[in-house]
Design an enzyme around this catalytic site. Sequence first.
Site, short mmCIF file in Angstrom:
data_model
loop_
_atom_site.label_atom_id
_atom_site.label_comp_id
_atom_site.label_asym_id
_atom_site.label_seq_id
_atom_site.Cartn_x
_atom_site.Cartn_y
_atom_site.Cartn_z
N TYR A 153 0.84 -1.21 0.00
CA TYR A 153 0.00 0.00 0.00
C TYR A 153 0.87 1.25 0.00
CZ TYR A 153 -2.68 3.83 2.03
OH TYR A 153 -3.24 5.08 2.28
N ALA A 154 1.81 1.33 0.94
CA ALA A 154 2.69 2.49 1.03
C ALA A 154 3.55 2.63 -0.22
CB ALA A 154 3.57 2.38 2.27
#
Length: 331
Positions: A153-154
């Site tokens: 996600y990051a």
Amino acid sequence: MTKVFVTGSAGFIGYHLCSLLLDQGCMVHGYDGMTPYYDTQLKRDRHAMLGQKTGFSASEAMLENDLALNKAMAEFQPDIVIHLAAQAGVRYSLENPRAYIDANLVGTFNVMEAVRKHDVAHFMMASTSSVYGANTKMPFHESDPTDTQLTLYAATKKSCEVMAHSYASLWKIPTTVFRFFSVYGSWGRPDMALFKFTEAILAGRPIDLYNHGDMTRDFTHVSDLVKAVSLLAKSLQPDFSSPHYRIVNIGNAQPISLLEFVSTLEKALGIKSIRNLLPMQAGDVKATWADTSKLQFLTGFRPATNIADGIADFVDWYVSYYGGRQIKTGT
């Protein structure tokens, strides 16, 4: 009258931002795919609330559908595009990584291409404090290295920042990227900690506290966050390092321990929690803390909602909206 195109308008932050912009007299077109990551009825209820305001219109389609996206943008002809839509959730990226590639990378590419084609005056895009990853120097400043993301996600959000910088440089598109810090408040997402904790405590179930509760977060109330975004939308003052691109932290600049957060929630509910203390989860970070000096320099605004008032706002909404009903809290 300013025309603002908002992706993810049926989401938690999107709903609050659209509502504020409409109250300020803007025309707003929302674009949302209504994905089933969490209860779609909550999303539809948010859109229904927006539909009661003058100046709101909406399209229901996925970011990956570039034809639908370009059609909606061509018809609306926005002055500003605010790109909030994404596959959210740090932990879900461990279960379904492809969703993050499709929505966050392909979807954001489609948005940037549409922005380029339709002569948008200001492109604004949501990123996350998760891009700071394993950094330990705090508070996090926008100029700090962001090369150690701990989840996909990051990593996808960092990739979106890099893509946005290239488009801003190539096509001279004024671009603002904002990094959000632990946003909470009414109409929140069912997969977020405050929502899960509230539901579990009211149902008499234990709440999971990772790293045995030894964590801190820079909790930012959604009303402060959307006010900051709306102020940044009106300001095109460039960053000193780039004439067309800037990154701005939006946080409360006051980290709160997870145990204090839970104790404050218990007071708001009038119920003690049953605490299930667990080891640190994969991909999680122990602390976040925003340096918001750039935000204050650009807008004169500093988020300041205290945690007790912010949690009370959420609890009031939750009790009113759900009335004690049990719900599905994410995938």
